[in-house]
Design a protein around this motif. Structure first.
Motif, PDB file in Angstrom:
ATOM      1  N   GLU A 153     -55.052 -28.651 -29.125  1.00 35.19           N
ATOM      2  CA  GLU A 153     -56.493 -28.418 -29.115  1.00 35.19           C
ATOM      3  C   GLU A 153     -56.994 -27.899 -27.773  1.00 35.19           C
ATOM      4  N   THR A 154     -56.130 -27.902 -26.746  1.00 36.98           N
ATOM      5  CA  THR A 154     -56.553 -27.415 -25.426  1.00 36.98           C
ATOM      6  C   THR A 154     -56.285 -25.934 -25.242  1.00 36.98           C
ATOM      7  N   ASP A 155     -55.831 -25.241 -26.286  1.00 32.10           N
ATOM      8  CA  ASP A 155     -55.503 -23.822 -26.189  1.00 32.10           C
ATOM      9  C   ASP A 155     -56.703 -23.016 -25.679  1.00 32.10           C
ATOM     10  N   GLY A 156     -56.481 -22.278 -24.597  1.00 30.81           N
ATOM     11  CA  GLY A 156     -57.527 -21.461 -24.009  1.00 30.81           C
ATOM     12  C   GLY A 156     -58.314 -22.140 -22.914  1.00 30.81           C
ATOM     13  N   ALA A 157     -58.158 -23.456 -22.779  1.00 30.14           N
ATOM     14  CA  ALA A 157     -58.932 -24.191 -21.781  1.00 30.14           C
ATOM     15  C   ALA A 157     -58.145 -24.495 -20.518  1.00 30.14           C
ATOM     16  N   VAL A 158     -56.825 -24.234 -20.519  1.00 34.41           N
ATOM     17  CA  VAL A 158     -55.972 -24.575 -19.387  1.00 34.41           C
ATOM     18  C   VAL A 158     -54.719 -23.700 -19.460  1.00 34.41           C
ATOM     19  N   PRO A 159     -54.112 -23.333 -18.328  1.00 29.35           N
ATOM     20  CA  PRO A 159     -52.908 -22.486 -18.394  1.00 29.35           C
ATOM     21  C   PRO A 159     -51.700 -23.183 -19.018  1.00 29.35           C
ATOM     22  N   LEU A 160     -51.548 -24.491 -18.769  1.00 25.56           N
ATOM     23  CA  LEU A 160     -50.339 -25.202 -19.179  1.00 25.56           C
ATOM     24  C   LEU A 160     -50.705 -26.591 -19.662  1.00 25.56           C
ATOM     25  N   VAL A 161     -50.165 -27.007 -20.805  1.00 28.55           N
ATOM     26  CA  VAL A 161     -50.374 -28.365 -21.305  1.00 28.55           C
ATOM     27  C   VAL A 161     -49.014 -28.972 -21.627  1.00 28.55           C
ATOM     28  N   LEU A 162     -48.822 -30.238 -21.257  1.00 30.89           N
ATOM     29  CA  LEU A 162     -47.558 -30.954 -21.449  1.00 30.89           C
ATOM     30  C   LEU A 162     -47.732 -32.060 -22.484  1.00 30.89           C
ATOM     31  N   ALA A 163     -46.682 -32.281 -23.284  1.00 35.40           N
ATOM     32  CA  ALA A 163     -46.713 -33.326 -24.300  1.00 35.40           C
ATOM     33  C   ALA A 163     -45.306 -33.869 -24.507  1.00 35.40           C
ATOM     34  N   GLY A 164     -45.187 -34.856 -25.381  1.00 34.64           N
ATOM     35  CA  GLY A 164     -43.899 -35.477 -25.705  1.00 34.64           C
ATOM     36  C   GLY A 164     -43.884 -35.891 -27.164  1.00 34.64           C
ATOM     37  N   HIS A 165     -43.564 -37.159 -27.419  1.00 34.31           N
ATOM     38  CA  HIS A 165     -43.703 -37.818 -28.718  1.00 34.31           C
ATOM     39  C   HIS A 165     -42.608 -37.472 -29.723  1.00 34.31           C
ATOM     40  N   VAL A 166     -42.203 -36.216 -29.847  1.00 35.50           N
ATOM     41  CA  VAL A 166     -41.316 -35.822 -30.941  1.00 35.50           C
ATOM     42  C   VAL A 166     -39.828 -35.913 -30.580  1.00 35.50           C
ATOM     43  N   HIS A 167     -39.511 -36.255 -29.327  1.00 29.66           N
ATOM     44  CA  HIS A 167     -38.130 -36.479 -28.868  1.00 29.66           C
ATOM     45  C   HIS A 167     -37.260 -35.221 -28.932  1.00 29.66           C
ATOM     46  N   HIS A 168     -37.864 -34.053 -28.891  1.00 25.66           N
ATOM     47  CA  HIS A 168     -37.095 -32.823 -28.713  1.00 25.66           C
ATOM     48  C   HIS A 168     -37.982 -31.826 -27.977  1.00 25.66           C
ATOM     49  N   ARG A 169     -37.334 -30.810 -27.415  1.00 27.24           N
ATOM     50  CA  ARG A 169     -38.075 -29.850 -26.609  1.00 27.24           C
ATOM     51  C   ARG A 169     -38.650 -28.728 -27.477  1.00 27.24           C
ATOM     52  N   GLU A 170     -39.845 -28.297 -27.082  1.00 27.02           N
ATOM     53  CA  GLU A 170     -40.438 -27.097 -27.656  1.00 27.02           C
ATOM     54  C   GLU A 170     -41.176 -26.369 -26.543  1.00 27.02           C
ATOM     55  N   ASP A 171     -41.194 -25.044 -26.623  1.00 24.81           N
ATOM     56  CA  ASP A 171     -41.939 -24.227 -25.661  1.00 24.81           C
ATOM     57  C   ASP A 171     -42.640 -23.123 -26.443  1.00 24.81           C
ATOM     58  N   GLU A 172     -43.944 -23.032 -26.248  1.00 27.01           N
ATOM     59  CA  GLU A 172     -44.717 -22.093 -27.055  1.00 27.01           C
ATOM     60  C   GLU A 172     -45.942 -21.618 -26.274  1.00 27.01           C
ATOM     61  N   VAL A 173     -46.209 -20.308 -26.337  1.00 25.11           N
ATOM     62  CA  VAL A 173     -47.467 -19.773 -25.828  1.00 25.11           C
ATOM     63  C   VAL A 173     -48.406 -19.664 -27.025  1.00 25.11           C
ATOM     64  N   MET A 174     -49.490 -20.440 -27.011  1.00 24.21           N
ATOM     65  CA  MET A 174     -50.380 -20.523 -28.167  1.00 24.21           C
ATOM     66  C   MET A 174     -51.299 -19.309 -28.242  1.00 24.21           C
ATOM     67  N   LYS A 175     -52.102 -19.245 -29.294  1.00 16.59           N
ATOM     68  CA  LYS A 175     -52.895 -18.066 -29.642  1.00 16.59           C
ATOM     69  C   LYS A 175     -53.783 -17.583 -28.508  1.00 16.59           C
TER      70      LYS A 175
END
Length: 457
Positions: A366-388
């Motif tokens: 939900e922070t897409d467009g409001a900050v250059p980089l957002v970090l998260a966890g929870h799912v126990h695997h890595r993902e890297d994505e540039v959002m819309k």
């Protein structure tokens, strides 16, 4: 007098009773230590140690393998015929080191006991008597060690640390004796390959932190794994980390009894920025907020740490509490929207945020467009994505290898963490290292350097 002799001899050995000596292609540090059971202990840092019941005497021989000497290793590579004589060379080196150690130990125990005798008795005669008794004690211990020397102890070593897997790798020690010719050939090939590898890697540039970058260690989902603190502390030192960011689930049940697990956070060597995960309670958050060097973020709160502006929010759900019905993704989206609103307020106030943190990726999106980089966890695997709208979302795996729950799986979950490199002036992500360690009972390690598309040559 007995106390003075024993304490003085021990202090003497502790202070000056060691020698540095080369043994084949490695440098070692040999030391005598008082011991009830005797024996020999060989420390091969960071792999572990092996213990031999080589003798029964009140002294133990400690041998610390410090490093592989590149010059002597290169000589073995250039002249592989020397490997056949390596065994004799090692025997000579150990013999010289043992003689030097014996002389130094005699001087050490006599000096230590005499000095302590002077301090206690303030008269030379009892002080000299203490030194003489210490020398006699060491001589008696050496004679006992010689009399009980067991050369077959090498057939039944006790391994610890990563070396505990050595017997399954190299085979039973008794079979090595019976098939020595085969093992000698394989050992020669192994030594040759290892020294070639060492020669190549020793010419590679060592890691040197670029002064133009900031280094952020992203950890997540530790789940009460105490080994994580050792891993994080080592990486902070090795990579000269500026800030540690933890995207939550440090605990498992969030109980007050678990709080003591958090105490090492204050001494990791870098500021620690933390947001609450769905396994972290409000009590967990309150406890962490009182620790030094820790910055707890919630409800969009922002802090500036080491020149980096970070904002975050805690997970709105505490799932271990079964008395409350989980609200699922809608609650996560609302938390993310509130975080995005706080980020826009920060930008309007002239204090734009460089990195946002949320535990659940649903909230982070939900922070897409409001900050250059957002970090998260929870799912126990890595993902890297540039959002819309241009925000990069980085999801980290479990730095705790899933915690104790990893034991429920057929294979252990891997330990994952990442080092993020940000430009010191623009605060934009330049590259990152993904660090992956084998999980419980495994000893693999991988480091992958990755670049965002805009930085690829």
């Amino acid at each position: 007098m007995a106390s003075v002799v024993l304490l003085g001899a021990w202090l003497g050995l502790l202070i000056v009773g060691s020698v540095r000596t080369p043994v084949g292609p490695v440098d070692t540090n040999m030391t005598l230590r008082p011991s009830v059971s005797g024996g020999t202990k060989i420390n091969v840092s960071p792999l572990g140690a092996l213990e031999l019941r080589s003798h029964a005497a009140p002294i133990r021989l400690d041998v610390d393998v410090d490093r592989l000497d590149p010059a002597r290793s290169a000589a073995l590579v250039e002249h592989p015929e020397r490997i056949s004589g390596l065994q004799d060379e090692i025997v000579r080196d150990v013999g010289r080191g043992t003689v030097d150690l014996a002389v130094r130990s005699c001087v050490a125990v006599v000096s230590g006991a005499t000095a302590l005798g002077l301090a206690v008795y303030r008269r030379p005669r009892p002080a000299l008597a203490a030194g003489g008794l210490a020398l006699a004690l060491l001589a008696a211990s050496g004679a006992t060690a010689f009399a009980t020397w067991n050369p077959k102890s090498v057939l039944e070593p006790k391994f610890s640390g990563l070396l505990a897997g050595a017997p399954s790798v190299v085979g039973n020690a008794r079979s090595i004796v019976t098939e020595f010719d085969v093992y000698q050939q394989e050992l020669a090939r192994l030594v040759t390959n290892v020294t070639k590898l060492y020669e190549v890697t020793s010419t590679l540039p060592a890691y040197q932190p670029d002064p133009a970058t900031m280094r952020v260690l992203h950890v997540s989902d530790i789940h009460l794994n105490p080994a994580s603190w050792h891993i994080i502390g080592s990486l902070v030192e090795q990579y000269d980390i500026d800030v540690i960011i933890d995207s939550g689930d440090t605990m498992d049940h969030g109980s007050a009894a678990e709080n003591a697990f958090l105490d090492p956070v204050a001494d990791l060597g870098a500021p620690y920025v933390w947001v609450r995960g769905n396994h972290d309670s409000r009590a967990t958050q309150a406890y962490l907020s009182k620790l030094k060097n820790v910055h707890v973020l919630d409800d969009g709160r922002a802090v500036t740490v080491a020149g980096l502006r970070v904002a975050g929010t805690g997970d709105p759900q505490f799932t271990p509490d079964r008395t409350v019905k989980a609200q699922g993704d809608p609650a996560e989206r609302m938390a993310g929207l509130r975080l995005a609103s706080a980020l826009r307020d920060q930008k309007a106030a002239g204090t734009p945020v460089d990195i946002a943190v949320a535990h659940n990726p649903v909230a982070a999106r939900e922070t897409d467009g409001a900050v250059p980089l957002v970090l998260a966890g929870h799912v126990h695997h890595r993902e890297d994505e540039v959002m819309k709208f241009g925000t990069r979302l980085k999801i980290e795996g479990s730095t705790g290898g899933g915690g104790l729950r990893a034991l429920q799986n057929k294979e252990p979950e891997k330990v994952r963490t990442s080092v993020l490199y940000l430009d010191r002036s623009t605060k934009r992500l330049q590259a990152w290292d993904e660090i992956t360690l084998g999980g419980l009972g495994l000893t693999t390690a991988e480091v992958s350097r990755l670049l965002p598309d805009e930085n690829r040559p």
